[in-house]
Scaffold this motif. Structure first.
Motif, PDB file in Angstrom:
ATOM      1  N   MET A   1      -4.307   3.072   0.990  1.00  0.00           N
ATOM      2  CA  MET A   1      -4.696   3.149  -0.411  1.00  0.00           C
ATOM      3  C   MET A   1      -3.569   2.643  -1.301  1.00  0.00           C
ATOM      4  N   GLU A   2      -3.961   2.075  -2.437  1.00  0.00           N
ATOM      5  CA  GLU A   2      -3.024   1.484  -3.390  1.00  0.00           C
ATOM      6  C   GLU A   2      -3.153   2.220  -4.727  1.00  0.00           C
ATOM      7  N   ILE A   3      -2.076   2.828  -5.184  1.00  0.00           N
ATOM      8  CA  ILE A   3      -2.099   3.577  -6.441  1.00  0.00           C
ATOM      9  C   ILE A   3      -2.481   2.679  -7.612  1.00  0.00           C
ATOM     10  N   ASP A   4      -2.181   1.393  -7.525  1.00  0.00           N
ATOM     11  CA  ASP A   4      -2.520   0.460  -8.602  1.00  0.00           C
ATOM     12  C   ASP A   4      -4.020   0.281  -8.786  1.00  0.00           C
ATOM     13  N   TRP A   5      -4.840   0.807  -7.884  1.00  0.00           N
ATOM     14  CA  TRP A   5      -6.293   0.756  -8.061  1.00  0.00           C
ATOM     15  C   TRP A   5      -6.783   1.826  -9.040  1.00  0.00           C
ATOM     16  N   ALA A   6      -5.907   2.682  -9.520  1.00  0.00           N
ATOM     17  CA  ALA A   6      -6.308   3.802 -10.369  1.00  0.00           C
ATOM     18  C   ALA A   6      -6.829   3.327 -11.723  1.00  0.00           C
TER      19      ALA A   6
ATOM     20  N   GLU B   1     -15.482  12.435   6.735  1.00  0.00           N
ATOM     21  CA  GLU B   1     -14.599  13.281   7.544  1.00  0.00           C
ATOM     22  C   GLU B   1     -13.165  12.795   7.391  1.00  0.00           C
ATOM     23  N   ILE B   2     -12.242  13.743   7.301  1.00  0.00           N
ATOM     24  CA  ILE B   2     -10.832  13.452   7.096  1.00  0.00           C
ATOM     25  C   ILE B   2     -10.016  14.096   8.212  1.00  0.00           C
ATOM     26  N   LYS B   3      -9.018  13.362   8.699  1.00  0.00           N
ATOM     27  CA  LYS B   3      -8.144  13.896   9.743  1.00  0.00           C
ATOM     28  C   LYS B   3      -6.714  14.092   9.248  1.00  0.00           C
ATOM     29  N   GLY B   4      -6.423  13.656   8.033  1.00  0.00           N
ATOM     30  CA  GLY B   4      -5.074  13.823   7.483  1.00  0.00           C
ATOM     31  C   GLY B   4      -4.729  12.678   6.552  1.00  0.00           C
ATOM     32  N   ALA B   5      -3.489  12.666   6.105  1.00  0.00           N
ATOM     33  CA  ALA B   5      -3.000  11.595   5.222  1.00  0.00           C
ATOM     34  C   ALA B   5      -1.491  11.524   5.347  1.00  0.00           C
ATOM     35  N   SER B   6      -0.930  10.358   5.009  1.00  0.00           N
ATOM     36  CA  SER B   6       0.523  10.212   5.120  1.00  0.00           C
ATOM     37  C   SER B   6       1.055   9.212   4.111  1.00  0.00           C
ATOM     38  N   ASP B   7       2.342   9.352   3.824  1.00  0.00           N
ATOM     39  CA  ASP B   7       3.078   8.462   2.920  1.00  0.00           C
ATOM     40  C   ASP B   7       3.533   7.235   3.709  1.00  0.00           C
TER      41      ASP B   7
ATOM     42  N   ASP C   1     -13.013  -0.571   7.274  1.00  0.00           N
ATOM     43  CA  ASP C   1     -12.799  -1.861   6.616  1.00  0.00           C
ATOM     44  C   ASP C   1     -11.903  -2.755   7.482  1.00  0.00           C
ATOM     45  N   ALA C   2     -11.544  -3.922   6.955  1.00  0.00           N
ATOM     46  CA  ALA C   2     -10.822  -4.918   7.742  1.00  0.00           C
ATOM     47  C   ALA C   2      -9.440  -4.443   8.180  1.00  0.00           C
ATOM     48  N   ASP C   3      -8.831  -3.502   7.437  1.00  0.00           N
ATOM     49  CA  ASP C   3      -7.479  -3.039   7.757  1.00  0.00           C
ATOM     50  C   ASP C   3      -7.448  -1.699   8.478  1.00  0.00           C
ATOM     51  N   TYR C   4      -8.615  -1.167   8.812  1.00  0.00           N
ATOM     52  CA  TYR C   4      -8.669   0.184   9.364  1.00  0.00           C
ATOM     53  C   TYR C   4      -7.862   0.316  10.661  1.00  0.00           C
ATOM     54  N   ASN C   5      -8.030  -0.618  11.567  1.00  0.00           N
ATOM     55  CA  ASN C   5      -7.311  -0.533  12.841  1.00  0.00           C
ATOM     56  C   ASN C   5      -5.804  -0.710  12.661  1.00  0.00           C
ATOM     57  N   SER C   6      -5.399  -1.504  11.685  1.00  0.00           N
ATOM     58  CA  SER C   6      -3.972  -1.754  11.465  1.00  0.00           C
ATOM     59  C   SER C   6      -3.235  -0.485  11.061  1.00  0.00           C
ATOM     60  N   TYR C   7      -3.895   0.355  10.266  1.00  0.00           N
ATOM     61  CA  TYR C   7      -3.261   1.572   9.768  1.00  0.00           C
ATOM     62  C   TYR C   7      -3.731   2.821  10.507  1.00  0.00           C
ATOM     63  N   GLY C   8      -4.750   2.715  11.325  1.00  0.00           N
ATOM     64  CA  GLY C   8      -5.329   3.903  11.948  1.00  0.00           C
ATOM     65  C   GLY C   8      -6.096   4.746  10.950  1.00  0.00           C
ATOM     66  N   GLY C   9      -6.408   4.155   9.802  1.00  0.00           N
ATOM     67  CA  GLY C   9      -7.102   4.838   8.713  1.00  0.00           C
ATOM     68  C   GLY C   9      -7.229   3.875   7.556  1.00  0.00           C
ATOM     69  N   ASN C  10      -7.392   4.402   6.363  1.00  0.00           N
ATOM     70  CA  ASN C  10      -7.563   3.554   5.177  1.00  0.00           C
ATOM     71  C   ASN C  10      -6.330   3.620   4.295  1.00  0.00           C
TER      72      ASN C  10
ATOM     73  N   LYS D   1       0.854  -1.182   0.000  1.00  0.00           N
ATOM     74  CA  LYS D   1       0.000   0.000   0.000  1.00  0.00           C
ATOM     75  C   LYS D   1       0.900   1.245   0.000  1.00  0.00           C
ATOM     76  N   ASP D   2       0.376   2.346  -0.534  1.00  0.00           N
ATOM     77  CA  ASP D   2       1.230   3.496  -0.794  1.00  0.00           C
ATOM     78  C   ASP D   2       1.008   4.677   0.153  1.00  0.00           C
ATOM     79  N   PHE D   3      -0.224   4.969   0.493  1.00  0.00           N
ATOM     80  CA  PHE D   3      -0.484   6.064   1.414  1.00  0.00           C
ATOM     81  C   PHE D   3      -1.747   5.750   2.204  1.00  0.00           C
ATOM     82  N   VAL D   4      -1.898   6.434   3.320  1.00  0.00           N
ATOM     83  CA  VAL D   4      -3.055   6.200   4.175  1.00  0.00           C
ATOM     84  C   VAL D   4      -3.783   7.520   4.384  1.00  0.00           C
ATOM     85  N   VAL D   5      -5.113   7.455   4.371  1.00  0.00           N
ATOM     86  CA  VAL D   5      -5.944   8.622   4.662  1.00  0.00           C
ATOM     87  C   VAL D   5      -6.672   8.352   5.968  1.00  0.00           C
ATOM     88  N   TYR D   6      -6.553   9.276   6.906  1.00  0.00           N
ATOM     89  CA  TYR D   6      -7.135   9.105   8.232  1.00  0.00           C
ATOM     90  C   TYR D   6      -8.528   9.737   8.288  1.00  0.00           C
ATOM     91  N   GLY D   7      -9.461   9.021   8.912  1.00  0.00           N
ATOM     92  CA  GLY D   7     -10.803   9.539   9.114  1.00  0.00           C
ATOM     93  C   GLY D   7     -11.228   9.331  10.549  1.00  0.00           C
TER      94      GLY D   7
END
Length: 349
Positions: free
Chosen positions: A298-303, A338-344, A287-296, A159-165
């Motif tokens: 995302m995978e650039i390959d889904w584009a 609602e969004i709280k931020g994002a990170s690489d 989703d199933a991985d939300y707690n693992s990352y503290g957010g969602n 996964k490439d980046f995470v968006v926090y909500g």
């Protein structure tokens, strides 16, 4: 048979994806003439005028030949094809931040938090540099656009980046993500957008080209909307927020229209309202991985492009997040991402 002008443009420089157009003017051209364009010895066209889109970068020899009986004329060109990633990719450094560095645009749809807590231009700026503040995007279509201080690289099998909500079990308000690379190198998000196609994008009920227009009531009142599916309703006011729910800081003072994809998470009504998460590919979505990352994550390959075809992106500079559902959750109000931020993730991991 001869070229009209002995002087001609001998060198062309363009980007991958741009069209190479060459139109040699020929005098005394017989109707029986045939033509050949060869790029590094490989024939790419038999038309008199060339319209060709190079697939790779490099420096190439282009040769044009016109033949009529025993007569022939020949002309050579040099073609330089640049890869925008080679020119404009911004590598991360030791001083790079993992978090959002700049907000380019915040245009929410109407909602209970808009023009109030979580829904002002100041709230948008507070998202920069961390993940402790909250920003509401309002009802369906409302969005914000941001960047990092470096290009987010598309990592292989990761996964490439995470968006926090602020999602939690039983309360997801899924937002849809679009990404873009700064292919013209001007530092602003005016390039091609590609949507990250999540699990619900494949469902029959999902509307891929939804269009909704909201009208400003100019006061604390329900905000009417109509879509291109002949549906109409209102964003309902409640007693907890008594300001005008229509965003008063956007350029569209009377009405605003949003275009995008609409998904349909399940809303469970009753004594306690809950909203089920979509399987994967959305933000503010438990989703199933939300707690693992503290957010969602995302995978650039889904584009995908506008035709829903997968695209190959080596990295992205700009991210757009917009509310993905037009739903009413009873006493909880409208569904609003609602969004709280994002990170690489390459920096965090």
């Amino acid at each position: 048979m001869e070229f009209a002008n002995p002087e001609y443009q001998e060198e062309y420089e363009l980007m991958i994806g741009e069209t190479l157009a060459v139109e040699p003017e020929i005098l005394n051209l017989p109707e029986t003439a045939s033509f050949s364009w060869k790029l590094n010895g490989n024939e790419i066209s038999t038309d008199q005028n060339l319209d060709y889109v190079p697939e790779g970068s490099g420096t190439f020899n282009l040769q044009f030949k016109a033949v009529a009986g025993n007569d022939s004329i020949l002309r050579s060109y040099q073609v330089i094809v640049n890869d925008p990633y080679d020119l404009y990719f911004r590598p991360k450094t030791e001083s790079s931040s993992a978090f959002i560095s700049e907000i380019f645009e915040y245009k929410p749809a109407p909602g209970q938090y808009i023009n109030d807590t979580y829904g002002t231009l100041e709230d948008a700026e507070n998202i920069v540099g961390g993940k402790s503040n909250t920003l509401s995007l309002g009802a369906w279509g409302g969005y914000f656009i941001f960047t990092f201080d470096h290009t987010i690289e598309n990592r292989t099998d990761a996964k490439d980046f995470v968006v926090y909500g602020n999602a939690m079990s039983g309360l997801s308000e899924p937002g849809i993500v679009q990404v873009s690379f700064d292919e013209n190198g001007n530092g602003v998000p005016d390039d091609t957008w590609y949507e990250l196609s999540g699990s619900a994008h494949q469902l029959e009920e999902t509307i891929l080209n939804c269009e909704v227009t909201y009208t400003n009531p100019t006061e604390y009142a329900n905000v009417p909307w109509i879509d291109n599916q002949q549906n109409h309703d209102s964003i309902m006011v409640n007693a907890f927020h008594t300001q005008n729910y229509y965003p008063q800081f956007i350029d569209e003072e009377d009405e605003v229209t949003f275009i995008g994809t609409r998904v349909y998470p399940t809303i469970n009504s009753g004594g306690f309202v809950s909203i089920d998460a979509l399987e994967w590919g959305y933000v503010d979505n438990f989703d199933a991985d939300y707690n693992s990352y503290g957010g969602n994550a995302m995978e650039i390959d889904w584009a995908v492009d506008e035709a829903r075809n997968p695209v190959d992106l080596r990295g992205i500079d700009f991210v757009k997040v917009y509310t993905g559902d037009q739903g009413n959750a009873g006493w909880l109000g409208e569904i609003s991402t609602e969004i709280k931020g994002a990170s690489d993730l390459s920096i965090l991991e």
